[in-house]
Scaffold this active site. Structure first.
Site, PDB file in Angstrom:
ATOM      1  N   LYS A   8     -44.907 -83.864 -56.484  1.00 37.56           N
ATOM      2  CA  LYS A   8     -44.683 -85.093 -55.693  1.00 37.56           C
ATOM      3  C   LYS A   8     -46.016 -85.823 -55.515  1.00 37.56           C
ATOM      4  CE  LYS A   8     -40.488 -83.117 -53.819  1.00 37.56           C
ATOM      5  NZ  LYS A   8     -39.515 -82.997 -52.741  1.00 37.56           N
ATOM      6  N   HIS A  85     -34.562 -88.611 -58.962  1.00 36.60           N
ATOM      7  CA  HIS A  85     -34.836 -87.808 -57.764  1.00 36.60           C
ATOM      8  C   HIS A  85     -34.386 -88.583 -56.526  1.00 36.60           C
ATOM      9  CE1 HIS A  85     -36.836 -85.431 -54.726  1.00 36.60           C
ATOM     10  NE2 HIS A  85     -37.007 -84.485 -55.644  1.00 36.60           N
ATOM     11  N   GLU A 155     -29.789 -80.899 -56.880  1.00 36.52           N
ATOM     12  CA  GLU A 155     -30.669 -80.866 -55.710  1.00 36.52           C
ATOM     13  C   GLU A 155     -29.929 -81.492 -54.526  1.00 36.52           C
ATOM     14  OE1 GLU A 155     -35.197 -80.566 -56.673  1.00 36.52           O
ATOM     15  OE2 GLU A 155     -34.615 -82.632 -56.315  1.00 36.52           O
ATOM     16  N   GLY A 161     -36.832 -79.964 -48.781  1.00 38.10           N
ATOM     17  CA  GLY A 161     -37.881 -79.957 -47.768  1.00 38.10           C
ATOM     18  C   GLY A 161     -37.421 -79.571 -46.379  1.00 38.10           C
TER      19      GLY A 161
HETATM   20  P1  13P Z   1     -38.611 -78.673 -51.867  1.00 37.32           P
HETATM   21  O1  13P Z   1     -38.777 -77.459 -52.753  1.00 37.32           O
HETATM   22  O2  13P Z   1     -39.858 -79.042 -51.124  1.00 37.32           O
HETATM   23  O3  13P Z   1     -37.400 -78.566 -50.995  1.00 37.32           O
HETATM   24  O4  13P Z   1     -38.367 -79.913 -52.856  1.00 37.32           O
HETATM   25  C1  13P Z   1     -37.440 -79.795 -53.860  1.00 37.32           C
HETATM   26  C2  13P Z   1     -37.584 -80.979 -54.728  1.00 37.32           C
HETATM   27  O5  13P Z   1     -37.374 -82.095 -54.297  1.00 37.32           O
HETATM   28  C3  13P Z   1     -37.997 -80.749 -56.124  1.00 37.32           C
HETATM   29  O6  13P Z   1     -37.823 -81.883 -56.890  1.00 37.32           O
END
Ligand code: 13P
Length: 231
Positions: A8, A85, A155, A161
């Site tokens: 990120k 995403h 996801e 997160g």
């Molecule tokens: P987290 O592992 O921080 O929950 O994020 C997942 C993510 O968005 C991967 O693209």
């Protein structure tokens, strides 16, 4: 298995270089993919990882200030690219139409798209998970040439997160439906993966890999997670 690190918007250059040096020590028989922040794509040198991008332009090339074309990513050695995403759908207002254009440009440039789909908390509560996921896939993949190249990343938005994850059974129920429609695509899961929950989730029948956010930034925990993922 494929393990994709989504850094990120993190690290300053010095931190990234130290991080990358530590990643170079990781040994795994899985395919490892590092998706750093865009400025560091050209600093990538790892032999044990493939290079991924977190984004690509939906335009081919030309007068699009601030955009990075799929052909330019290819030129930098990028072989994977995350698209769709939920953070980009939310903050950059990306639509399925934008995402579809990106996917085709990536495939044309021999870059493997990692297409993220998932439901939010309200959709989950309303039992709309499967409907939402399959609709996103249909809209993003309709009329795409060679869709089998696309890696599909489930996801759930509410899991990103937050420290919350679906159960393995819940993940498998979604992935099984995806597999019914897209039998040739690799399926990965992402959302609050940790060294504590990976062993259970890794018992999944359908998971071909993982997309890691937060934990990708923490070398010690990341190394333990990668060690636990072996099928
Ligand atoms: P987290 O592992 O921080 O929950 O994020 C997942 C993510 O968005 C991967 O693209």
């Amino acid at each position: 298995m494929i393990i994709i690190l989504n850094n990120k918007c993190n690290f300053l250059l010095d931190e990234f270089l130290k991080y990358q040096a530590k990643l170079s020590q990781i040994k795994s028989n899985n395919t490892l993919v590092l998706c750093p922040s865009a400025p560091y794509l050209s600093k990538f040198y790892l032999k044990n990882f493939k290079l991924g991008s977190q984004n690509v332009s939906s335009y081919y090339e030309g007068a699009y200030t601030g955009e990075v074309a799929a052909s330019q990513l290819k030129d930098l050695g990028v072989s994977y690219c995350i698209v769709g995403h939920s953070e980009r759908r939310k903050y950059q207002k990306e639509t399925n139409q934008d995402i579809k254009a990106k996917i085709q440009l990536l495939i044309d440039n021999n870059i493997i798209p990692i297409l993220c789909v998932g439901e939010n908390q309200n959709e989950k509560n309303a039992h709309l998970t499967i409907v939402k996921v399959l609709n996103e896939l249909k809209d993003c993949l309709y009329e795409i040439d060679d869709i089998s190249k696309v890696i599909i990343a489930y996801e759930p938005i509410w899991a990103i997160g937050t420290g919350n994850t679906p159960t393995r059974e819940e993940i498998d129920a979604v992935l099984r439906k995806i597999k019914d429609e897209y039998p040739d695509n690799l399926l990965v899961y992402g959302g609050s993966l940790s060294e504590n929950n990976i062993a259970e989730i890794n018992k999944s029948t359908y998971i071909d890999g993982y997309l890691l956010g937060n934990i990708s930034l923490k070398i010690d925990e990341l190394t333990k997670l990668i060690e636990k993922v072996s099928k």
